[in-house]
Design a protein around this motif. Structure first.
Motif, mmCIF file in Angstrom:
data_model
loop_
_atom_site.group_PDB
_atom_site.id
_atom_site.type_symbol
_atom_site.label_atom_id
_atom_site.label_comp_id
_atom_site.label_asym_id
_atom_site.label_seq_id
_atom_site.Cartn_x
_atom_site.Cartn_y
_atom_site.Cartn_z
ATOM 1 N N CYS A 268 1.177 7.916 -17.333
ATOM 2 C CA CYS A 268 1.713 6.334 -17.700
ATOM 3 C C CYS A 268 2.239 6.101 -17.114
ATOM 4 N N VAL A 269 2.364 4.481 -16.725
ATOM 5 C CA VAL A 269 2.759 3.598 -15.513
ATOM 6 C C VAL A 269 3.707 2.894 -16.980
ATOM 7 N N THR A 270 4.968 2.302 -16.635
ATOM 8 C CA THR A 270 5.757 1.824 -17.802
ATOM 9 C C THR A 270 6.333 0.129 -17.035
ATOM 10 N N ARG B 157 4.192 -0.543 -3.691
ATOM 11 C CA ARG B 157 5.277 0.002 -5.259
ATOM 12 C C ARG B 157 4.263 -0.748 -6.035
ATOM 13 N N GLY B 158 3.207 -0.185 -7.409
ATOM 14 C CA GLY B 158 3.571 -1.185 -8.034
ATOM 15 C C GLY B 158 1.992 -0.279 -9.111
ATOM 16 N N SER B 159 2.100 -0.648 -10.492
ATOM 17 C CA SER B 159 1.613 0.201 -11.001
ATOM 18 C C SER B 159 -0.226 0.695 -10.976
ATOM 19 N N ASN B 160 -0.423 -0.662 -9.989
ATOM 20 C CA ASN B 160 -1.694 -0.298 -9.849
ATOM 21 C C ASN B 160 -2.366 0.385 -8.921
ATOM 22 N N GLN B 161 -1.479 0.673 -8.340
ATOM 23 C CA GLN B 161 -1.750 1.238 -6.284
ATOM 24 C C GLN B 161 -1.927 2.882 -6.549
ATOM 25 N N PRO B 162 -2.706 3.703 -7.200
ATOM 26 C CA PRO B 162 -2.932 5.292 -6.448
ATOM 27 C C PRO B 162 -1.960 5.424 -5.254
ATOM 28 N N GLN B 163 -1.046 6.683 -6.032
ATOM 29 C CA GLN B 163 -0.215 7.523 -5.059
ATOM 30 C C GLN B 163 -1.260 8.573 -4.535
#
Lengths: 111, 114
Positions: free
Chosen positions: A92-94, B97-103
């Motif tokens: 989960c990303v916050t 770097r961002g929440s929509n990008q998979p690692q």
């Protein structure tokens, strides 16, 4: 630190069976939910990134849904095959843009 | 092929010794991360870097140090101050770097105490 829970911890299914497992997370300050597949002796591989409530994503026989209001995501595998055997991780990303991982669901598909 | 390379695969540390784990990526990703995995726990973030010459502490940074002198490289040093270093270490990258990008992950390094 965010509490992300996955269930079940492990799962054995027969080849051809369909299966699903759950990722639960706090619904406040939610930004995104990631699913990864981690096969033994390999690196984790991204399956899905979902951000919107009601999102549904599909890749082949694997699909995922997202409910951000109640804080859960389901991963479904249709017609499981032995090559689906792996640990499935959700994260989960916050708002701080850090990923908080669950402990994973280890799936074993029996031929 | 593009990817992330971690080395060595296995590493042993003596008491009081610093050891460095290597992580190299040729994906042209801006962001890089180090995670630690212990039995029964999820991956935990040690350090991350959004851009060259910048890095931030994660949840469990104590006893670790990093550098980011080149975009491709993000080495992790496990110092003698880390009293429980035995674990599996994973490096990852994403762009941007961002929440929509998979690692994207490397294959990991397993560190043990001699």
């Amino acid at each position: 630190i965010l509490n992300v829970e996955q269930s079940p911890q492990s799962l054995h299914v027969q080849e051809g069976d369909s299966t699903n497992f759950t990722c639960s997370f706090p619904s406040s300050n939610f930004y995104a939910l990631h699913w990864y597949r981690w096969e033994t002796a390999k690196s984790p591989e991204a399956l899905f990134v979902m951000t919107l409530n009601g999102d549904e994503k599909k890749k082949g026989r694997i699909s995922a849904t997202l409910n951000t209001k109640e804080g859960y995501s389901y991963l479904y595998i249709k017609g499981s095959q032995p090559e689906d055997s792996a640990t499935y991780l959700c994260a989960c990303v916050t708002g701080a843009n850090n990923l908080f991982f669950g402990t994973g669901t280890r799936l074993t598909v029996i031929p | 092929d593009g990817g992330i390379t971690q080395s060595p695969k296995y590493l042993f540390r003596k008491e009081g010794q610093n050891v460095t784990l290597s992580c190299e990526q040729n994906l042209n990703h801006d962001a890089m991360y180090w995670y630690r995995q212990d039995p029964g726990q999820g991956l935990r973030l040690i350090y991350y870097s959004q851009i060259v010459n910048d890095f931030q502490k994660g949840d469990i940074a104590e006893g670790y140090s990093v550098s980011r002198e080149k975009k491709e490289s993000f080495p992790l040093t496990v110092t003698s101050a880390q009293k429980n270093p035995t674990a599996f270490y994973l490096c990852a990258s994403s762009s941007p770097r961002g929440s929509n990008q998979p690692q994207h992950f490397g294959d990991g390094t397993r560190l043990s105490i001699l």
